[in-house]
Design a protein around this motif. Sequence first.
Motif, PDB file in Angstrom:
ATOM      1  N   GLY A 114     -33.558 -11.945  19.438  1.00 18.62           N
ATOM      2  CA  GLY A 114     -32.320 -12.280  20.136  1.00 18.62           C
ATOM      3  C   GLY A 114     -31.452 -13.292  19.434  1.00 18.62           C
ATOM      4  N   ALA A 115     -31.742 -13.610  18.179  1.00 20.02           N
ATOM      5  CA  ALA A 115     -30.908 -14.557  17.439  1.00 20.02           C
ATOM      6  C   ALA A 115     -29.606 -13.881  17.016  1.00 20.02           C
ATOM      7  CB  ALA A 115     -31.650 -15.069  16.203  1.00 20.02           C
ATOM      8  N   ASP A 116     -28.500 -14.552  17.264  1.00 19.16           N
ATOM      9  CA  ASP A 116     -27.188 -13.982  16.951  1.00 19.16           C
ATOM     10  C   ASP A 116     -26.813 -14.276  15.501  1.00 19.16           C
ATOM     11  OD1 ASP A 116     -24.602 -12.780  17.731  1.00 19.16           O
ATOM     12  OD2 ASP A 116     -23.841 -14.786  17.272  1.00 19.16           O
ATOM     13  N   ILE A 117     -26.322 -13.259  14.817  1.00 17.73           N
ATOM     14  CA  ILE A 117     -25.770 -13.457  13.483  1.00 17.73           C
ATOM     15  C   ILE A 117     -24.254 -13.391  13.621  1.00 17.73           C
ATOM     16  CG2 ILE A 117     -25.743 -12.675  11.088  1.00 17.73           C
ATOM     17  CD1 ILE A 117     -28.504 -13.449  12.067  1.00 17.73           C
ATOM     18  N   PRO A 118     -23.547 -14.509  13.463  1.00 17.57           N
ATOM     19  CA  PRO A 118     -22.085 -14.468  13.590  1.00 17.57           C
ATOM     20  C   PRO A 118     -21.481 -13.375  12.715  1.00 17.57           C
ATOM     21  CG  PRO A 118     -22.858 -16.734  13.457  1.00 17.57           C
ATOM     22  CD  PRO A 118     -24.046 -15.865  13.191  1.00 17.57           C
ATOM     23  N   ARG A 119     -20.421 -12.763  13.226  1.00 20.40           N
ATOM     24  CA  ARG A 119     -19.855 -11.584  12.563  1.00 20.40           C
ATOM     25  C   ARG A 119     -19.483 -11.857  11.109  1.00 20.40           C
ATOM     26  NH1 ARG A 119     -14.620  -9.155  12.103  1.00 20.40           N
ATOM     27  NH2 ARG A 119     -14.758  -6.862  12.036  1.00 20.40           N
ATOM     28  N   TRP A 120     -18.894 -13.012  10.839  1.00 22.97           N
ATOM     29  CA  TRP A 120     -18.466 -13.286   9.467  1.00 22.97           C
ATOM     30  C   TRP A 120     -19.655 -13.380   8.530  1.00 22.97           C
ATOM     31  CZ3 TRP A 120     -19.523 -17.650   6.485  1.00 22.97           C
ATOM     32  CH2 TRP A 120     -20.119 -18.726   7.155  1.00 22.97           C
ATOM     33  N   ILE A 121     -20.775 -13.914   9.021  1.00 25.09           N
ATOM     34  CA  ILE A 121     -21.974 -13.976   8.196  1.00 25.09           C
ATOM     35  C   ILE A 121     -22.546 -12.578   7.997  1.00 25.09           C
ATOM     36  CG2 ILE A 121     -24.344 -14.839   8.068  1.00 25.09           C
ATOM     37  CD1 ILE A 121     -23.443 -17.318   9.559  1.00 25.09           C
ATOM     38  N   ARG A 122     -22.614 -11.823   9.072  1.00 25.86           N
ATOM     39  CA  ARG A 122     -23.173 -10.471   8.992  1.00 25.86           C
ATOM     40  C   ARG A 122     -22.398  -9.599   8.016  1.00 25.86           C
ATOM     41  NH1 ARG A 122     -21.619  -6.680  12.340  1.00 25.86           N
ATOM     42  NH2 ARG A 122     -21.030  -8.200  13.944  1.00 25.86           N
ATOM     43  N   LEU A 123     -21.073  -9.693   8.049  1.00 23.70           N
ATOM     44  CA  LEU A 123     -20.261  -8.871   7.151  1.00 23.70           C
ATOM     45  C   LEU A 123     -20.465  -9.255   5.692  1.00 23.70           C
ATOM     46  CD1 LEU A 123     -16.929  -8.677   9.197  1.00 23.70           C
ATOM     47  CD2 LEU A 123     -18.624  -6.855   8.836  1.00 23.70           C
ATOM     48  N   ARG A 124     -20.580 -10.548   5.440  1.00 25.51           N
ATOM     49  CA  ARG A 124     -20.825 -10.985   4.050  1.00 25.51           C
ATOM     50  C   ARG A 124     -22.212 -10.547   3.581  1.00 25.51           C
ATOM     51  NH1 ARG A 124     -17.757 -15.542   2.650  1.00 25.51           N
ATOM     52  NH2 ARG A 124     -18.805 -15.518   0.624  1.00 25.51           N
ATOM     53  N   LEU A 125     -23.201 -10.626   4.462  1.00 18.46           N
ATOM     54  CA  LEU A 125     -24.543 -10.188   4.093  1.00 18.46           C
ATOM     55  C   LEU A 125     -24.574  -8.699   3.806  1.00 18.46           C
ATOM     56  CD1 LEU A 125     -26.730 -12.230   6.609  1.00 18.46           C
ATOM     57  CD2 LEU A 125     -26.369 -12.687   4.184  1.00 18.46           C
ATOM     58  N   GLU A 126     -23.844  -7.939   4.596  1.00 20.39           N
ATOM     59  CA  GLU A 126     -23.753  -6.503   4.331  1.00 20.39           C
ATOM     60  C   GLU A 126     -23.117  -6.245   2.966  1.00 20.39           C
ATOM     61  OE1 GLU A 126     -21.558  -4.951   7.604  1.00 20.39           O
ATOM     62  OE2 GLU A 126     -23.209  -5.167   9.031  1.00 20.39           O
ATOM     63  N   GLN A 127     -22.110  -7.037   2.628  1.00 19.82           N
ATOM     64  CA  GLN A 127     -21.442  -6.887   1.344  1.00 19.82           C
ATOM     65  C   GLN A 127     -22.397  -7.160   0.187  1.00 19.82           C
ATOM     66  OE1 GLN A 127     -18.066  -9.487   0.933  1.00 19.82           O
ATOM     67  NE2 GLN A 127     -17.845  -9.098  -1.264  1.00 19.82           N
ATOM     68  N   TYR A 128     -23.300  -8.145   0.381  1.00 21.75           N
ATOM     69  CA  TYR A 128     -24.180  -8.583  -0.707  1.00 21.75           C
ATOM     70  C   TYR A 128     -25.576  -7.954  -0.656  1.00 21.75           C
ATOM     71  CZ  TYR A 128     -20.775 -12.400  -1.310  1.00 21.75           C
ATOM     72  OH  TYR A 128     -19.634 -13.135  -1.514  1.00 21.75           O
ATOM     73  N   GLN A 129     -25.816  -7.026   0.257  1.00 24.54           N
ATOM     74  CA  GLN A 129     -27.191  -6.578   0.469  1.00 24.54           C
ATOM     75  C   GLN A 129     -27.811  -5.925  -0.769  1.00 24.54           C
ATOM     76  OE1 GLN A 129     -27.627  -3.198   3.266  1.00 24.54           O
ATOM     77  NE2 GLN A 129     -25.394  -3.235   3.412  1.00 24.54           N
ATOM     78  N   ASP A 130     -26.987  -5.422  -1.696  1.00 26.81           N
ATOM     79  CA  ASP A 130     -27.523  -4.821  -2.915  1.00 26.81           C
ATOM     80  C   ASP A 130     -27.476  -5.770  -4.112  1.00 26.81           C
ATOM     81  OD1 ASP A 130     -28.072  -2.363  -1.649  1.00 26.81           O
ATOM     82  OD2 ASP A 130     -25.973  -1.746  -1.892  1.00 26.81           O
ATOM     83  N   ASP A 131     -27.096  -7.013  -3.857  1.00 20.43           N
ATOM     84  CA  ASP A 131     -27.037  -8.036  -4.903  1.00 20.43           C
ATOM     85  C   ASP A 131     -27.871  -9.221  -4.425  1.00 20.43           C
ATOM     86  OD1 ASP A 131     -26.423 -10.081  -6.690  1.00 20.43           O
ATOM     87  OD2 ASP A 131     -24.325  -9.477  -6.894  1.00 20.43           O
ATOM     88  N   LYS A 132     -29.142  -9.200  -4.761  1.00 23.25           N
ATOM     89  CA  LYS A 132     -30.086 -10.180  -4.224  1.00 23.25           C
ATOM     90  C   LYS A 132     -29.659 -11.610  -4.515  1.00 23.25           C
ATOM     91  CE  LYS A 132     -34.979 -11.486  -4.384  1.00 23.25           C
ATOM     92  NZ  LYS A 132     -36.318 -11.143  -4.962  1.00 23.25           N
ATOM     93  N   GLN A 133     -29.235 -11.894  -5.739  1.00 20.22           N
ATOM     94  CA  GLN A 133     -28.874 -13.262  -6.086  1.00 20.22           C
ATOM     95  C   GLN A 133     -27.639 -13.727  -5.333  1.00 20.22           C
ATOM     96  OE1 GLN A 133     -30.835 -15.304  -8.199  1.00 20.22           O
ATOM     97  NE2 GLN A 133     -29.579 -16.749  -7.033  1.00 20.22           N
ATOM     98  N   ALA A 134     -26.627 -12.867  -5.230  1.00 16.64           N
ATOM     99  CA  ALA A 134     -25.415 -13.240  -4.493  1.00 16.64           C
ATOM    100  C   ALA A 134     -25.726 -13.474  -3.023  1.00 16.64           C
ATOM    101  CB  ALA A 134     -24.354 -12.157  -4.650  1.00 16.64           C
ATOM    102  N   LEU A 135     -26.575 -12.625  -2.449  1.00 18.62           N
ATOM    103  CA  LEU A 135     -26.945 -12.797  -1.046  1.00 18.62           C
ATOM    104  C   LEU A 135     -27.674 -14.119  -0.841  1.00 18.62           C
ATOM    105  CD1 LEU A 135     -28.275 -10.164   1.394  1.00 18.62           C
ATOM    106  CD2 LEU A 135     -29.540 -12.300   1.134  1.00 18.62           C
ATOM    107  N   GLN A 136     -28.613 -14.426  -1.719  1.00 18.00           N
ATOM    108  CA  GLN A 136     -29.372 -15.665  -1.556  1.00 18.00           C
ATOM    109  C   GLN A 136     -28.501 -16.895  -1.781  1.00 18.00           C
ATOM    110  OE1 GLN A 136     -32.921 -15.384  -3.960  1.00 18.00           O
ATOM    111  NE2 GLN A 136     -33.858 -13.876  -2.608  1.00 18.00           N
ATOM    112  N   ASP A 137     -27.564 -16.822  -2.717  1.00 18.82           N
ATOM    113  CA  ASP A 137     -26.652 -17.947  -2.939  1.00 18.82           C
ATOM    114  C   ASP A 137     -25.753 -18.161  -1.718  1.00 18.82           C
ATOM    115  OD1 ASP A 137     -27.713 -18.312  -5.447  1.00 18.82           O
ATOM    116  OD2 ASP A 137     -26.053 -17.343  -6.512  1.00 18.82           O
TER     117      ASP A 137
END
Length: 289
Positions: free
Chosen positions: A218-241
């Motif tokens: 039930g933890a909420d992921i704010p929309r702006w964070i979720r969208l950025r994570l989706e953008q970086y999901q295939d770039d492990k280093q960018a996502l972790q940074d």
Amino acid sequence: MNASSIHFSFELFPPRTPVGWDKLPALASALAAVQPAFFSVTYGAGGSDQNGTYDTLIRVVEQTGIETAPHLTCIGSTRAKIGALLDRYKAAGVTRIVALRGDLPATAVSSEAPGELRYASELVAFIRQTHGDHFALEVAAYPEMHPQAANPDADFDAFRRKVDAGASGAVTQYFYAAEAYFDFMERCARAGITIPVVPGIMPITNHAQLMRFSAACGADIPRWIRLRLEQYQDDKQALQDFGLEVVTRLCRTLLDNGAPGLHFYTLNQAEPTLRLWRHLGLPMPIPGS
């Protein structure tokens, strides 16, 4: 922020494979190097086996000498079994326990909880009745509401019952909106609740994993964070940074505004938590000092 007055702790889970057990000493030592107040160890592999919790606890204490608190759940158990576990932990020198209800079966509701103790508040009361003040008792708090709660007020009432039963402190479910924590603390203040409530912190390292965990708890992921994570999901280093920057800002906001500490959900990985630790500028003790 005065780091010397703030308590930090790390959560581990019992390894699920022989390789995981082999890696445990190095994992515990790496995290122990920054001298946390304590470790906690979750209830078995998937919440099914307390022996894994006990074995992990003993190995971590032997490896690091740092206080380690087992998670103890009451769902599906009896007072006799819980009492025996408490005696076992006391004999092992344990002085802190994370007291939880535990996960209900997927088809159950809270009113159908199996076992002699149905709620975490009843578990806390039982521990106090049988062992007095021997154990410091940490309980769970849900700034964004427990996923099985009927509504926010019912969820907060459940938390208040745990405090009234004798909880020493609380650790929250992870979240990424600091306002959720501050709102929860305002509710605590209005209710006269003064125990320390430590924010739970989940480093962001994997998009799919975080989405899965968050949907379950039930933890909420704010929309702006979720969208950025989706953008970086295939770039492990960018996502972790990106995740590092998000969680660092969250931690700084929490600490700068009075949070009594941070409890890191390590997922049995040292480096994501230690990277966050360094990014926050927290103390890095000199080995042997």
